[in-house]
Design a protein around this motif. Structure first.
Motif, PDB file in Angstrom:
ATOM      1  N   PHE A 337       0.827  -1.206   0.000  1.00 54.31           N
ATOM      2  CA  PHE A 337       0.000   0.000   0.000  1.00 54.31           C
ATOM      3  C   PHE A 337       0.866   1.261   0.000  1.00 54.31           C
ATOM      4  O   PHE A 337       0.607   2.221  -0.739  1.00 54.31           O
ATOM      5  CB  PHE A 337      -0.930  -0.011   1.209  1.00 54.31           C
ATOM      6  N   MET A 340       2.349   1.804  -3.387  1.00 58.79           N
ATOM      7  CA  MET A 340       1.363   2.274  -4.356  1.00 58.79           C
ATOM      8  C   MET A 340       1.032   3.741  -4.137  1.00 58.79           C
ATOM      9  O   MET A 340       0.863   4.504  -5.094  1.00 58.79           O
ATOM     10  CB  MET A 340       0.111   1.402  -4.295  1.00 58.79           C
ATOM     11  N   ASP A 344       1.498   6.640  -7.017  1.00 56.19           N
ATOM     12  CA  ASP A 344       0.308   7.270  -7.584  1.00 56.19           C
ATOM     13  C   ASP A 344       0.493   8.794  -7.663  1.00 56.19           C
ATOM     14  O   ASP A 344      -0.071   9.552  -6.885  1.00 56.19           O
ATOM     15  CB  ASP A 344      -0.908   6.920  -6.721  1.00 56.19           C
ATOM     16  N   ARG A 349      -5.771   7.061  -7.466  1.00 60.28           N
ATOM     17  CA  ARG A 349      -5.951   5.685  -6.995  1.00 60.28           C
ATOM     18  C   ARG A 349      -5.997   4.685  -8.151  1.00 60.28           C
ATOM     19  O   ARG A 349      -6.574   3.613  -8.021  1.00 60.28           O
ATOM     20  CB  ARG A 349      -7.199   5.549  -6.114  1.00 60.28           C
ATOM     21  N   LEU A 351      -3.152   3.069 -11.177  1.00 56.46           N
ATOM     22  CA  LEU A 351      -1.727   2.994 -11.484  1.00 56.46           C
ATOM     23  C   LEU A 351      -1.498   2.625 -12.937  1.00 56.46           C
ATOM     24  O   LEU A 351      -2.016   1.618 -13.421  1.00 56.46           O
ATOM     25  CB  LEU A 351      -1.040   1.977 -10.578  1.00 56.46           C
ATOM     26  N   THR A 395      -6.371  -0.705 -10.501  1.00 58.09           N
ATOM     27  CA  THR A 395      -6.764  -0.201  -9.191  1.00 58.09           C
ATOM     28  C   THR A 395      -5.728  -0.679  -8.173  1.00 58.09           C
ATOM     29  O   THR A 395      -4.912  -1.565  -8.449  1.00 58.09           O
ATOM     30  CB  THR A 395      -8.143  -0.732  -8.790  1.00 58.09           C
ATOM     31  N   PHE A 396      -5.747  -0.099  -6.988  1.00 56.11           N
ATOM     32  CA  PHE A 396      -4.819  -0.547  -5.946  1.00 56.11           C
ATOM     33  C   PHE A 396      -5.039  -2.021  -5.625  1.00 56.11           C
ATOM     34  O   PHE A 396      -4.101  -2.752  -5.335  1.00 56.11           O
ATOM     35  CB  PHE A 396      -5.000   0.306  -4.691  1.00 56.11           C
ATOM     36  N   THR A 397      -6.286  -2.457  -5.657  1.00 59.59           N
ATOM     37  CA  THR A 397      -6.581  -3.863  -5.359  1.00 59.59           C
ATOM     38  C   THR A 397      -5.952  -4.772  -6.393  1.00 59.59           C
ATOM     39  O   THR A 397      -5.346  -5.801  -6.054  1.00 59.59           O
ATOM     40  CB  THR A 397      -8.108  -4.090  -5.319  1.00 59.59           C
ATOM     41  N   ALA A 400      -2.255  -4.824  -5.903  1.00 58.38           N
ATOM     42  CA  ALA A 400      -1.905  -5.610  -4.716  1.00 58.38           C
ATOM     43  C   ALA A 400      -1.912  -7.099  -5.038  1.00 58.38           C
ATOM     44  O   ALA A 400      -1.043  -7.850  -4.579  1.00 58.38           O
ATOM     45  CB  ALA A 400      -2.869  -5.303  -3.575  1.00 58.38           C
ATOM     46  N   LEU A 421      -8.746   0.958  -0.154  1.00 59.48           N
ATOM     47  CA  LEU A 421      -8.054   0.736  -1.417  1.00 59.48           C
ATOM     48  C   LEU A 421      -8.839   1.345  -2.576  1.00 59.48           C
ATOM     49  O   LEU A 421      -8.325   1.446  -3.655  1.00 59.48           O
ATOM     50  CB  LEU A 421      -7.853  -0.758  -1.660  1.00 59.48           C
TER      51      LEU A 421
END
Length: 421
Positions: A337, A340, A344, A349, A351, A395-397, A400, A421
């Motif tokens: 996190f 990221m 960013d 939010r 990438l 997305t961040f998810t 991840a 997230l």
């Protein structure tokens, strides 16, 4: 054998090991938890304490943790990774019974008055202490001090202090120009000690987990990119202490360890000897993992335009992570996190490939991806029936999921973490 120090009744513990990466609460350390302080009464007679690398800033040993450690008056042996201080805290003056201190990956600049109060100290070691420039006369004159090993310290590069008989330094003449001499000597010593093949626990499993996490191409070897990346990850809280390496120097280092073909990198069984004092050949996972590393990367997606630059990259494995629905908040989520957030740049939010590359490059891991990495992963995931929300942005998810997969720390989107997230 282990137990939850923060849940079970008090015991007469002689030894305590804390691994901040092992749980969401940082092993009771740092700004996220005061568990270590609350557990103070559970090990009043502890004589051996080691605290491993913290990786995430919120897990970093802070002033309350240092004060608690300083209150352990019966302590004989203290091992601390990533102690992010320039001088040892005054609270450590209470460690008058300490016999041995080992520090690693620290921007420590001085060993001074606090250490001089440890009249029983017999040995101290500082590994990767590139900022350590001063040791006071009081420390040099400690009556019981027999050995002071200062790895990578500027003190070992100069002429001072000639009269300190306890000082141990690396050879000043580099064996492999382009690779730190102190690391070569340290690894050689550990390799010589690791002359067994049994499944020595818990060290073999710990070493295996660590090597898997950095084996991005899944070939059972560590090349320079993976080797340096593992260091950069460990040193990210004190980046000024991270050693630099060239390809020529790394190849020379690998050859010095007995590697027949340094171009492939260092085989994991050699790394196990260095990290676990055993090749771990008798562990149940050894042969299966070795055979997997000898197989070619799964899936050939070069027919996809987006993947024309992938080469032998483990596209199949990485893209499959986009299909996972695991949402657990694991210890690595915090690190991912933070990376990221730093990547960013436009704070949307989402990438892009360039943002992801920049974030990895800052950690010395630029070689982990290729230019069309994001679009390739998206195309392969779409072929598997689970396309990302957008072909050119994650997305961040989603980031991840892929990051945790590449790092071999268990695929997760981290959705269950408390941050958004």
């Amino acid at each position: 054998w282990s137990f939850d120090l923060y849940q079970y009744p008090p015991c007469a513990c002689d030894a305590v090991t804390l691994d901040p990466k092992s749980d969401e609460d940082c092993g009771g350390l740092g700004s996220k938890s005061d568990g270590l302080v609350k557990a103070r009464g559970r090990f009043p007679r502890v004589k051996f304490l080691e605290i491993w690398e913290q990786l995430a800033k919120e897990c970093q040993v802070d002033s309350k943790d240092l004060a608690m450690i300083g209150s352990l008056g019966e302590l004989r042996w203290l091992f601390l990774w990533e102690l992010n201080v320039q001088t040892l805290p005054q609270s450590f003056s209470g460690l008058g019974n300490l016999r041995y201190l080992e520090l690693a990956i620290t921007p420590l600049q001085e060993l001074g008055p606090v250490v001089a109060e440890w009249r029983e100290l017999q040995g101290l070691t500082c590994r990767s202490c590139s900022q350590l420039e001063r040791v006071t006369e009081g420390v040099r004159n400690l009556p019981q001090l027999r050995e002071a090993v200062l790895r990578g310290s500027p003190l070992c590069a100069g002429d001072w202090p000639q009269d300190w008989e306890a000082l141990r330094c690396e050879n000043r003449e580099a064996v492999c120009p382009g690779f730190p001499q102190y690391l070569i000597e340290e690894f050689h010593e550990q390799q010589a000690a690791g002359n067994r093949t049994d499944c020595l626990q818990p060290f073999c499993d710990t070493a295996h987990a660590s090597m898997k996490q950095g084996d991005f191409d899944r070939n059972w070897h560590s090349n320079l990119r993976e080797f340096q990346g593992r260091f950069n990850l460990r040193y990210r809280l004190a980046p000024e202490t991270s050693p630099t390496m060239t390809q020529e120097g790394f190849d020379c280092f690998a050859a010095s360890l007995g590697v027949e073909d340094p171009s492939l990198g260092i085989p994991h069984h050699i790394s196990y000897r260095i990290m676990a004092l055993s090749s771990c050949e008798q562990c149940g996972w050894y042969q299966e993992y070795k055979e997997q590393g000898e197989e070619p990367a799964a899936g050939n997606w070069s027919n996809l335009t987006e993947c024309s630059q992938a080469g032998d990259y483990p596209v199949d494995t990485a893209a499959a992570a986009l299909c996972t629905r695991e949402a657990a908040c694991t210890p690595v989520c915090s690190l991912i996190f933070n990376l990221m957030l730093a990547a960013d740049g436009d704070e949307n939010r989402l990438l892009s490939a360039s943002e992801i590359f920049a974030a990895l490059e800052s950690q010395g891991l630029g070689g982990v991806v290729f230019p069309d990495f994001v679009r390739c992963m998206g195309a392969v995931a779409a072929a598997k029936g689970c396309p990302p929300g957008r072909p050119d942005l994650w997305t961040f998810t989603e980031a991840a999921r892929v990051s945790s997969s590449l790092a071999n720390v268990g695929e997760t989107g981290c959705e269950e973490c408390e941050w958004e997230l």
